[in-house]
Design an enzyme around this catalytic site. Structure first.
Site, PDB file in Angstrom:
ATOM      1  N   TYR A   1     -42.250  15.716  66.397  1.00 12.85           N
ATOM      2  CA  TYR A   1     -41.514  16.789  65.738  1.00 12.85           C
ATOM      3  C   TYR A   1     -40.127  16.880  66.367  1.00 12.85           C
ATOM      4  CZ  TYR A   1     -46.169  18.289  64.125  1.00 12.85           C
ATOM      5  OH  TYR A   1     -47.426  18.340  63.573  1.00 12.85           O
TER       6      TYR A   1
ATOM      7  N   PRO B   1     -51.992  24.255  55.924  1.00  8.84           N
ATOM      8  CA  PRO B   1     -52.962  25.298  55.573  1.00  8.84           C
ATOM      9  C   PRO B   1     -52.582  26.112  54.345  1.00  8.84           C
ATOM     10  CG  PRO B   1     -51.678  25.962  57.484  1.00  8.84           C
ATOM     11  CD  PRO B   1     -51.341  24.523  57.231  1.00  8.84           C
ATOM     12  N   LEU B   2     -51.293  26.120  53.996  1.00 10.08           N
ATOM     13  CA  LEU B   2     -50.861  26.878  52.830  1.00 10.08           C
ATOM     14  C   LEU B   2     -50.499  25.974  51.663  1.00 10.08           C
ATOM     15  CD1 LEU B   2     -48.672  29.587  54.606  1.00 10.08           C
ATOM     16  CD2 LEU B   2     -51.048  29.727  53.892  1.00 10.08           C
TER      17      LEU B   2
END
Length: 281
Positions: free
Chosen positions: A64, A210-211
């Site tokens: 990241y 998760p969304l």
């Protein structure tokens, strides 16, 4: 005091107790998860705010940025509170085009762990996860490398990401596996068998995406209806569904916004009943 994290707890590896709703630190970097964020001070504020609201599991990765997310966590939060678990991942290379390229070579992973230790400012990484199996390296060789670093005390617990049930079982023959991080949300349940295996083994399941970036597929209407019933947003219901779906579920929604972070924590207070769950399933 901030809004309470009401997600319940889970013991990662049997000895690291965390609230089940954590924070994913991918979005505190620049565009395409490359480089510095536009507002570094805001990124640090989001990290501090997560602790205020009872989040004690932060998940990141050396890819990241690359390295940016880990470094910002170390700068903002180290020395860490005793109850904070910082998990990271290794095994993906980046380039300026934003590609994600697997590298599971044991020597590379050892070097990656040393870099993560330095950026996170720790002597031992609480949870180190193989970010993705490398099709050009024997999976068992990658896992053996992490097992050896666990024996050496560089890693406390070993996790896997983007793996099948078969790969999970293969890895468990080599070293104790504390968590599995696979893509999973209310609209995308491709890895439900992996979740079922984690439940059977008492392994934490960390659903990434998760969304679903707001795309909840053919369940979008059901999510919206349940959200209206609870005076919540569809995103909050999607998080609440994950928390209700399994006791081993450890959602880590990520954001670069303090207000969104608070909304995510508020989702842990939504009590879905059997009717809601049936509708969402």
């Amino acid at each position: 005091m901030g809004l309470e994290n009401a997600s319940g707890t889970f013991d990662i590896g049997g000895d690291l107790t965390v609230h089940r709703l954590g924070f994913g630190a991918m979005r505190i970097t620049g565009d395409d998860i490359i480089g510095e964020p536009d507002d570094v001070e805001n990124a640090r504020k989001v990290l501090h705010e997560s602790l205020v609201h009872g989040i004690d599991l932060i998940d990141t990765a050396d890819s990241y940025g690359p390295a940016v997310s880990e470094r910002l966590i170390g700068e903002a939060l180290a020395p860490y509170p005793d109850d904070l678990v910082v998990a990271t991942k290794g095994g993906l290379l980046r380039n300026t085009d934003g590609d994600w390229m697997p590298n599971g070579d044991p020597d590379y992973l050892r070097n990656a762990v040393l870099g993560s230790l330095d950026r996170l400012r720790v002597d031992t990484i609480d949870l180190y996860q193989l970010h993705r199996p490398d099709p050009h390296v024997a999976f068992e060789d990658s896992v053996h490398a992490l097992a050896e670093m666990k024996d050496e005390g560089l890693i406390r617990h070993v996790g896997l990401s983007n793996v099948s049930v078969e790969q999970l079982d293969e890895a468990r023959d080599i070293v104790d596996i504390a968590t599995v991080q696979n893509r999973f949300n209310v609209g995308d349940r491709e890895f439900e068998a992996s979740l079922d295996a984690c439940e059977a083994y008492g392994i934490g399941f960390i659903p990434w995406y998760p969304l679903g970036a707001g795309d909840l597929g053919d369940r979008a209407d059901a999510v919206s209806a349940v959200a209206a019933k609870h005076d919540a947003t569809p995103q909050q219901v999607a998080l609440a569904w994950l928390l209700h779906r399994s006791d081993v579920m450890l959602p880590i929604p990520g954001t670069s916004s303090v207000s969104h972070l608070r909304d995510n924590v508020a989702a842990s207070h939504i009590d879905l009943d059997d009717e809601d769950m049936d509708r969402l399933d």
